[in-house]
Design a protein around this motif. Structure first.
Motif, PDB file in Angstrom:
ATOM      1  N   PHE A   1     -10.741  64.888 -31.573  1.00 29.35           N
ATOM      2  CA  PHE A   1      -9.951  64.639 -30.371  1.00 29.35           C
ATOM      3  C   PHE A   1     -10.716  65.046 -29.122  1.00 29.35           C
ATOM      4  O   PHE A   1     -10.755  64.309 -28.127  1.00 29.35           O
ATOM      5  N   ILE A   2     -11.358  66.190 -29.168  1.00 34.54           N
ATOM      6  CA  ILE A   2     -12.138  66.670 -28.025  1.00 34.54           C
ATOM      7  C   ILE A   2     -13.306  65.724 -27.743  1.00 34.54           C
ATOM      8  O   ILE A   2     -13.602  65.407 -26.592  1.00 34.54           O
ATOM      9  N   ALA A   3     -13.961  65.259 -28.790  1.00 37.82           N
ATOM     10  CA  ALA A   3     -15.088  64.333 -28.614  1.00 37.82           C
ATOM     11  C   ALA A   3     -14.628  63.026 -27.976  1.00 37.82           C
ATOM     12  O   ALA A   3     -15.284  62.499 -27.073  1.00 37.82           O
ATOM     13  N   LEU A   4     -13.503  62.487 -28.416  1.00 40.30           N
ATOM     14  CA  LEU A   4     -12.992  61.240 -27.843  1.00 40.30           C
ATOM     15  C   LEU A   4     -12.590  61.426 -26.384  1.00 40.30           C
ATOM     16  O   LEU A   4     -12.839  60.558 -25.551  1.00 40.30           O
ATOM     17  N   THR A   5     -11.993  62.547 -26.077  1.00 33.34           N
ATOM     18  CA  THR A   5     -11.598  62.827 -24.700  1.00 33.34           C
ATOM     19  C   THR A   5     -12.827  62.934 -23.814  1.00 33.34           C
ATOM     20  O   THR A   5     -12.847  62.413 -22.702  1.00 33.34           O
ATOM     21  N   GLY A   6     -13.855  63.597 -24.301  1.00 30.60           N
ATOM     22  CA  GLY A   6     -15.088  63.740 -23.534  1.00 30.60           C
ATOM     23  C   GLY A   6     -15.745  62.397 -23.275  1.00 30.60           C
ATOM     24  O   GLY A   6     -16.256  62.141 -22.191  1.00 30.60           O
ATOM     25  N   CYS A   7     -15.736  61.513 -24.261  1.00 25.92           N
ATOM     26  CA  CYS A   7     -16.340  60.192 -24.090  1.00 25.92           C
ATOM     27  C   CYS A   7     -15.605  59.401 -23.016  1.00 25.92           C
ATOM     28  O   CYS A   7     -16.229  58.745 -22.186  1.00 25.92           O
ATOM     29  N   ASN A   8     -14.298  59.457 -23.027  1.00 28.35           N
ATOM     30  CA  ASN A   8     -13.525  58.730 -22.018  1.00 28.35           C
ATOM     31  C   ASN A   8     -13.797  59.291 -20.624  1.00 28.35           C
ATOM     32  O   ASN A   8     -13.897  58.542 -19.662  1.00 28.35           O
ATOM     33  N   THR A   9     -13.933  60.594 -20.528  1.00 26.65           N
ATOM     34  CA  THR A   9     -14.194  61.212 -19.233  1.00 26.65           C
ATOM     35  C   THR A   9     -15.566  60.799 -18.719  1.00 26.65           C
ATOM     36  O   THR A   9     -15.724  60.454 -17.554  1.00 26.65           O
ATOM     37  N   MET A  10     -16.578  60.819 -19.572  1.00 22.53           N
ATOM     38  CA  MET A  10     -17.925  60.442 -19.164  1.00 22.53           C
ATOM     39  C   MET A  10     -17.984  58.958 -18.792  1.00 22.53           C
ATOM     40  O   MET A  10     -18.665  58.578 -17.859  1.00 22.53           O
ATOM     41  N   LYS A  11     -17.249  58.134 -19.518  1.00 22.95           N
ATOM     42  CA  LYS A  11     -17.219  56.700 -19.208  1.00 22.95           C
ATOM     43  C   LYS A  11     -16.630  56.493 -17.816  1.00 22.95           C
ATOM     44  O   LYS A  11     -17.168  55.726 -17.019  1.00 22.95           O
ATOM     45  N   GLY A  12     -15.554  57.183 -17.528  1.00 28.33           N
ATOM     46  CA  GLY A  12     -14.920  57.065 -16.214  1.00 28.33           C
ATOM     47  C   GLY A  12     -15.830  57.552 -15.099  1.00 28.33           C
ATOM     48  O   GLY A  12     -15.918  56.935 -14.041  1.00 28.33           O
ATOM     49  N   ALA A  13     -16.539  58.651 -15.351  1.00 28.58           N
ATOM     50  CA  ALA A  13     -17.468  59.168 -14.344  1.00 28.58           C
ATOM     51  C   ALA A  13     -18.593  58.170 -14.113  1.00 28.58           C
ATOM     52  O   ALA A  13     -19.003  57.942 -12.968  1.00 28.58           O
ATOM     53  N   GLY A  14     -19.085  57.575 -15.174  1.00 29.81           N
ATOM     54  CA  GLY A  14     -20.150  56.585 -15.041  1.00 29.81           C
ATOM     55  C   GLY A  14     -19.708  55.379 -14.233  1.00 29.81           C
ATOM     56  O   GLY A  14     -20.455  54.858 -13.403  1.00 29.81           O
ATOM     57  N   GLN A  15     -18.492  54.945 -14.450  1.00 34.90           N
ATOM     58  CA  GLN A  15     -17.965  53.802 -13.695  1.00 34.90           C
ATOM     59  C   GLN A  15     -17.816  54.159 -12.221  1.00 34.90           C
ATOM     60  O   GLN A  15     -18.115  53.343 -11.348  1.00 34.90           O
ATOM     61  N   ASP A  16     -17.363  55.373 -11.923  1.00 34.24           N
ATOM     62  CA  ASP A  16     -17.219  55.803 -10.529  1.00 34.24           C
ATOM     63  C   ASP A  16     -18.573  55.854  -9.834  1.00 34.24           C
ATOM     64  O   ASP A  16     -18.710  55.421  -8.686  1.00 34.24           O
ATOM     65  N   ILE A  17     -19.574  56.372 -10.523  1.00 32.14           N
ATOM     66  CA  ILE A  17     -20.918  56.449  -9.942  1.00 32.14           C
ATOM     67  C   ILE A  17     -21.469  55.051  -9.708  1.00 32.14           C
ATOM     68  O   ILE A  17     -22.084  54.778  -8.675  1.00 32.14           O
TER      69      ILE A  17
END
Length: 44
Positions: free
Chosen positions: A13-29
């Protein structure tokens, strides 16, 4: 065995949450970079 299963589920669960967060940060950048690029093209 139940504790091990619960621990593995928690880690997943933690790994999946982290992936979604990094994906969102990448899209914002990426969006920020596109805006900077567009602004630079307008001022050329």
């Amino acid at each position: 065995m139940k504790k091990l299963t619960a621990l593995l589920m928690l880690c997943g669960f933690i790994a999946l949450t982290g992936c979604n967060t990094m994906k969102g940060a990448g899209q914002d950048i990426q969006r920020g970079g596109e805006k900077l690029e567009n602004a630079a093209e307008r001022h050329d």
